[in-house]
Design an enzyme around this catalytic site. Structure first.
Site, PDB file in Angstrom:
ATOM      1  N   LYS A 110     -14.560   8.915  -3.860  1.00 62.32           N
ATOM      2  CA  LYS A 110     -15.707   9.133  -2.730  1.00 62.32           C
ATOM      3  C   LYS A 110     -16.153  10.711  -3.529  1.00 62.32           C
ATOM      4  CE  LYS A 110     -13.990   5.682   0.789  1.00 62.32           C
ATOM      5  NZ  LYS A 110     -12.914   5.757   1.911  1.00 62.32           N
ATOM      6  N   LYS A 147       0.683  15.051   1.278  1.00 64.20           N
ATOM      7  CA  LYS A 147      -0.328  14.763   1.509  1.00 64.20           C
ATOM      8  C   LYS A 147      -0.529  16.348   0.694  1.00 64.20           C
ATOM      9  CE  LYS A 147      -2.384  10.801   3.080  1.00 64.20           C
ATOM     10  NZ  LYS A 147      -3.064  10.040   2.301  1.00 64.20           N
ATOM     11  N   HIS A 180       0.808  -1.641   0.641  1.00 62.18           N
ATOM     12  CA  HIS A 180       0.057   0.232  -0.230  1.00 62.18           C
ATOM     13  C   HIS A 180       0.648   1.388   0.175  1.00 62.18           C
ATOM     14  CE1 HIS A 180      -4.131  -2.186   0.866  1.00 62.18           C
ATOM     15  NE2 HIS A 180      -3.382  -2.813   1.295  1.00 62.18           N
ATOM     16  N   THR A 203      -8.243   6.653  -1.932  1.00 61.36           N
ATOM     17  CA  THR A 203      -9.829   6.467  -2.245  1.00 61.36           C
ATOM     18  C   THR A 203     -10.460   7.473  -2.131  1.00 61.36           C
ATOM     19  OG1 THR A 203      -9.430   5.309  -0.133  1.00 61.36           O
ATOM     20  CG2 THR A 203      -9.372   3.826  -1.837  1.00 61.36           C
ATOM     21  N   LYS A 217      -7.805  13.635   4.680  1.00 64.56           N
ATOM     22  CA  LYS A 217      -7.539  13.023   4.543  1.00 64.56           C
ATOM     23  C   LYS A 217      -6.609  12.953   5.943  1.00 64.56           C
ATOM     24  CE  LYS A 217      -6.352  13.569   0.231  1.00 64.56           C
ATOM     25  NZ  LYS A 217      -6.776  13.311  -0.343  1.00 64.56           N
ATOM     26  N   ARG A 218      -5.375  12.102   6.247  1.00 65.90           N
ATOM     27  CA  ARG A 218      -4.786  11.791   7.404  1.00 65.90           C
ATOM     28  C   ARG A 218      -4.086  13.014   6.922  1.00 65.90           C
ATOM     29  NH1 ARG A 218      -4.851   8.001  11.180  1.00 65.90           N
ATOM     30  NH2 ARG A 218      -2.687   8.948  11.864  1.00 65.90           N
TER      31      ARG A 218
HETATM   32  C1  26W Z   1       4.161   0.815   9.943  1.00 75.06           C
HETATM   33  C2  26W Z   1       3.129   1.423  10.404  1.00 75.06           C
HETATM   34  C3  26W Z   1       1.824   1.814   8.851  1.00 75.06           C
HETATM   35  C4  26W Z   1       1.312   2.518   8.890  1.00 75.06           C
HETATM   36  C5  26W Z   1       0.097   2.002   8.072  1.00 75.06           C
HETATM   37  C6  26W Z   1       2.711   1.789   7.390  1.00 75.06           C
HETATM   38  C7  26W Z   1       1.478   1.421   6.324  1.00 75.06           C
HETATM   39  C8  26W Z   1       0.712   2.183   6.695  1.00 75.06           C
HETATM   40  C9  26W Z   1      -0.465   2.132   5.431  1.00 75.06           C
HETATM   41  C10 26W Z   1       0.037   1.117   4.749  1.00 75.06           C
HETATM   42  C11 26W Z   1      -0.382   3.554   5.538  1.00 75.06           C
HETATM   43  C12 26W Z   1      -1.469   3.371   4.461  1.00 75.06           C
HETATM   44  O1  26W Z   1      -2.702   3.844   4.854  1.00 75.06           O
HETATM   45  N1  26W Z   1      -1.356   3.436   2.911  1.00 75.06           N
HETATM   46  C13 26W Z   1      -2.820   4.039   2.219  1.00 75.06           C
HETATM   47  O2  26W Z   1      -3.271   2.530   1.028  1.00 75.06           O
HETATM   48  C14 26W Z   1      -4.594   3.509   0.851  1.00 75.06           C
HETATM   49  C15 26W Z   1      -5.610   1.934   0.711  1.00 75.06           C
HETATM   50  O3  26W Z   1      -4.297   1.527  -0.714  1.00 75.06           O
HETATM   51  C16 26W Z   1      -4.258   3.836  -0.386  1.00 75.06           C
HETATM   52  O4  26W Z   1      -5.194   4.460  -1.253  1.00 75.06           O
HETATM   53  C17 26W Z   1      -3.386   5.116  -0.020  1.00 75.06           C
HETATM   54  O5  26W Z   1      -2.993   6.023  -0.610  1.00 75.06           O
HETATM   55  C18 26W Z   1      -2.262   4.666   1.096  1.00 75.06           C
HETATM   56  O6  26W Z   1      -1.280   5.895   1.112  1.00 75.06           O
END
Ligand code: 26W
Length: 800
Positions: A646, A540, A346, A642, A534-535
């Site tokens: 929406k 971003k 992701h 995503t 968004k976060r």
């Molecule tokens: C280790 C900490 C950590 C926590 C969460 C590392 C990485 C994450 C996730 C991978 C972050 C995340 O939510 N990524 C998002 O995933 C979405 C669904 O695929 C994408 O639409 C976003 O672009 C992406 O930032």
């Protein structure tokens, strides 16, 4: 159970008396909510049982989606809609004087996720069940979901989230299906008939208790399962301080880590990951063994999907069961494992890539570590054939190197499928981030562009628009979202476009009321609602948005007759509690908001609002009310996004960079129905590799930039001294890593085009309609069909 509103009322009233020992007149809204919730759960239970029986008798391959996050939000209305009893219930409640919308407000959001990755998992569950596919979720039942955000004096303050305070009506505790998960201890080897047998001794056991939630599909008889694990002290004796043991155990499912994209390397997080994986794999295998005598064809009947690397220990855990419990040979176990596990990546941000120090990993999970070591050794040996003598490359590809375990490498080696979440993201994985792996396993790599469930994000959250669509093209789109395309026939239909506009205005009014209530700010629904939710993360670029607002304000101050279409800028964003820079951006947004909203001379032109505690239930009020969708990440950084989908589905028009799924949105709506600006991914990558970008030059050459950047430190926005120094430094002293100043001019330009386009409603409304009409492609139904065919090899049987 009930088929009309009379029967519903009768059961409902009887239930209230029997459960609470109260008359209806004495009962509270919470009593009503709980009663209704239990009635719904009973309503689904028949189909839940039948679905499981059907899966068993047909021996259908089952897929388990392992995810450390499921960002579900509220379930009341979604469940009613799926079961097709929304009308009956609403009517029945109405006759009792109960407003279903008020009942909905009683339900706490299940906020068991940070953002995109967790919400994607929730959307996938809905699509799996709605497509009659045998796919189930496995996750953790955190006692506290993502923190609640308060804004105090412009700063973010975090409060613990308490979604379970009043219980969770949707879950069923299944203590008899508990699993014991071992930590610490040591591994001993004994010789059994010439074969080494490994046992895990003196482990500290934790009991994983499953709580199951039904996942009903939309108007199908399929009800899948979301199994969330809760950590409890094990009944097996321990020789240590019992209170400490209880605390340590329960802390495993106590709270969700609020870190989105930043790996902290905390031991408790590794414990959570193994807890999820071990409990899930063991319960999957236990169910499998009830049906099958051996595990030799396991991979033909079971698929296990890992949502990012967080559950990657599924690979060594499955190996452990096959080796130690099933007594298989390494080769046989490896063959089965690598045909069972599939993996989604992701993000390519390096700070998000999980790496665990061996000194933490090995003592906590001694047997799992041995297996990872063996996987690593065999893999590195095999690399010699591919890259003879290329020590450097092999070291870079190793799973264990420099005393760290690289989770992404383990996922790449131990799975049969690796997918990115948008076309550009998958290309970046193949050509750059994971290129060495792509060279040796090209067949593993594939793309699955993300999607969202249109049943929550349109049908449920924008009922007025959903009705208009049904009047225009019928309701087939609810099951086949591609049918939304038929809306294009209205692109020159005045009456239809007028209705579309009217609904948007009503939704804007609804949001305006929420804004007023929450912030005290009055916003004008005639203004453009321009939204970034968004976060909060540097990549971003909420900062680019704020700098543009500051610039508009400066222009209006300089020239009060400056012609700008009135705009309301709306933000919603949580910052990870330890992310200093992100928190400063929140303070900046609020500081600018205060100045702008308090200045009577710009009152009719500009408003800035920060909505606190952005979450699924708030989002459902925001997307339907948005005119302009801000998707302005530095190109190449946002894997997919995503939220962009929406907004589009609700007729919001994107202002965006060519990043993530924005590119595919542009492809389906056409260049004329989206506002694209800024650097392209190749240009960003080029500057990153070869240098050549100097943010100071932009500061010196563009006086608009000079003015806004100076205002970060000169007290213009009444901030205290040094408040935004970190932001100022990031732009000028650290050469603006995310190219904010580089993209500034192009952003200002496109935003002025957005204003012009909105002013010309003859132009804007068809654009909005075309976005809705082409959003079907971004339904998670499409995404899940691609996973089902291209990765999991499962089929929905034609049950409706
Ligand atoms: C280790 C900490 C950590 C926590 C969460 C590392 C990485 C994450 C996730 C991978 C972050 C995340 O939510 N990524 C998002 O995933 C979405 C669904 O695929 C994408 O639409 C976003 O672009 C992406 O930032």
């Amino acid at each position: 159970m009930f088929s009309n509103s009379e029967e519903f009322k009768e059961t409902f009233l009887k239930r209230i008396e029997m459960t609470y020992g109260k008359t209806f007149a004495e009962s509270t809204k919470r009593d009503h909510f709980n009663t209704l919730g239990h009635m719904i759960r009973e309503y689904v239970s028949r189909n839940w049982i039948e679905t499981n029986e059907r899966y068993r008798t047909n021996k259908e391959k089952q897929v388990y989606y392992l995810s450390i996050e499921f960002l579900l939000g509220r379930l009341l209305k979604q469940n009613l809609l799926s079961l097709g009893i929304d009308k009956v219930v609403e009517e029945g409640l109405g006759e009792l004087g109960i407003d279903i919308n008020e009942l909905e407000e009683i339900e706490a959001d299940a906020a068991l996720g940070n953002g995109g990755l967790g919400r994607l998992a929730a959307c996938f569950l809905d699509s799996l069940a709605s497509l009659n596919l045998p796919g189930h979720g496995c996750g953790i039942r955190y006692k506290h979901g993502l923190f609640e955000q308060k804004i105090v004096d412009g700063y973010q303050v975090e409060l613990p989230e308490q979604w379970l305070r009043n219980g969770n009506v949707w879950e069923v505790r299944k203590a008899d299906l508990s699993v014991e998960v071992p930590f610490w201890g040591k591994v001993t080897a004994s010789n059994e008939n010439g074969r080494l047998k490994f046992s895990h001794m003196d482990a500290e056991m934790v009991t994983a208790v499953p709580y199951d939630m039904p996942v009903p599909g939309y108007e199908t008889r399929t009800v899948n399962t979301l199994r969330l694990w809760s950590a409890e002290p094990s009944p097996y004796p321990v020789n240590q301080d019992i209170l400490k043991y209880k605390r340590d155990t329960e802390s495993i499912s106590e709270f969700l880590y609020p870190d989105d994209t930043h790996d902290e390397g905390k031991i408790l997080r590794l414990k959570q990951q193994y807890f999820l994986v071990s409990a899930s794999i063991n319960s999957i295998i236990r169910a499998y063994r009830k049906q099958n005598s051996s595990l030799t064809d396991f991979h033909q009947h079971v698929g296990i999907h890992i949502n990012d690397t967080h559950p990657v220990l599924a690979i060594p855990e499955l190996m452990r069961v096959l080796l130690d419990e099933e007594q298989m040979s390494w080769d046989e176990a490896w063959n089965i494992t690598t045909k069972t596990i599939s993996y989604t990546n992701h993000t390519t941000l390096s700070e998000a890539l999980e790496k665990w120090p061996v000194r933490i990993f090995q003592p906590l999970l001694p047997r799992i570590y041995m297996i990872v070591e063996e996987i690593n050794e065999r893999f590195c040996r095999s690399l010699w054939d591919y890259f003879p003598g290329d020590w450097h490359r092999i070291e870079n590809m190793a799973i264990i190197a420099h005393d760290e375990v690289k989770m992404a490498h383990l996922a790449l080696v131990g799975s049969y499928s690796v997918n990115g979440v948008a076309a550009i993201h998958t290309e970046i994985l193949k050509q750059r981030e994971m290129n060495s792996f792509y060279q040796i396993f090209p067949e593993k790599f594939n793309n699955k562009t993300n999607g969202i469930t249109h049943r929550r994000w349109l049908l449920k959250s924008n009922p007025k628009l959903a009705n208009l669509i049904c009047e225009g093209i019928g309701d087939s789109w609810i099951k086949r979202p591609g049918d939304l395309k038929e809306l294009e026939k209205y692109k020159q239909d005045h009456g239809f476009l007028e209705e579309l506009y009217r609904i948007k205005q009503e939704n804007k009014q609804h949001l305006a009321n929420i804004i007023k209530e929450q912030t005290g700010v009055s916003v004008d629904t005639a203004s453009i609602f321009d939204v970034q939710v968004k976060r909060l993360h540097a990549y971003k670029r909420q900062l680019l948005n704020v700098l543009h607002i500051m610039h508009l304000y400066n222009q209006l101050k300089r020239d009060p007759s400056f012609d700008i279409y009135p705009r309301t800028f709306i933000f919603g964003a949580k910052a990870s509690p330890g992310y200093y820079y992100a928190k400063k951006i929140i303070k900046l947004i609020n500081t600018v908001a205060k100045k702008v909203n308090g200045d009577p001379s710009v009152r009719d032109k500009l408003k800035v609002v920060f909505l606190e505690n952005y979450r699924v239930s708030l989002a459902e009020n925001i997307f339907p009310a948005t005119d302009v969708s801000e998707q302005i990440s530095t190109a190449s950084k946002e894997a997919s996004g995503t939220g962009n989908m929406k907004f589009m589905m609700n007729g919001g028009i994107t202002v965006g960079t060519l990043d993530g799924a924005n590119i595919e949105i542009k492809d389906v709506v056409g260049n004329e129905n989206i506002f694209i600006f800024g650097l392209k991914a190749e240009e960003v990558l080029h500057f990153q590799q070869n240098g050549g970008y100097h943010s100071l030059e932009y500061y010196h050459l563009d006086k608009r930039i000079r003015q806004v950047v100076n205002q970060l430190t000169d007290g213009f926005f009444d901030q205290s001294e040094g408040e935004f120094e970190a932001i100022y430094d990031s732009l000028l002293m650290q050469n603006d890593q995310y190219f904010v100043l580089k993209d500034f001019a192009s952003y200002v330009q496109i935003q002025s085009e957005v204003g012009d386009a909105y002013k010309d409603q003859q132009k804007w409304r068809p654009m909005s309609l075309i976005n809705i009409a082409n959003s079907g492609h971004f339904s998670s139904d499409r995404t899940i069909e691609e996973y089902a065919k291209g990765i999991w090899n499962i089929q929905g049987i034609g049950i409706t």
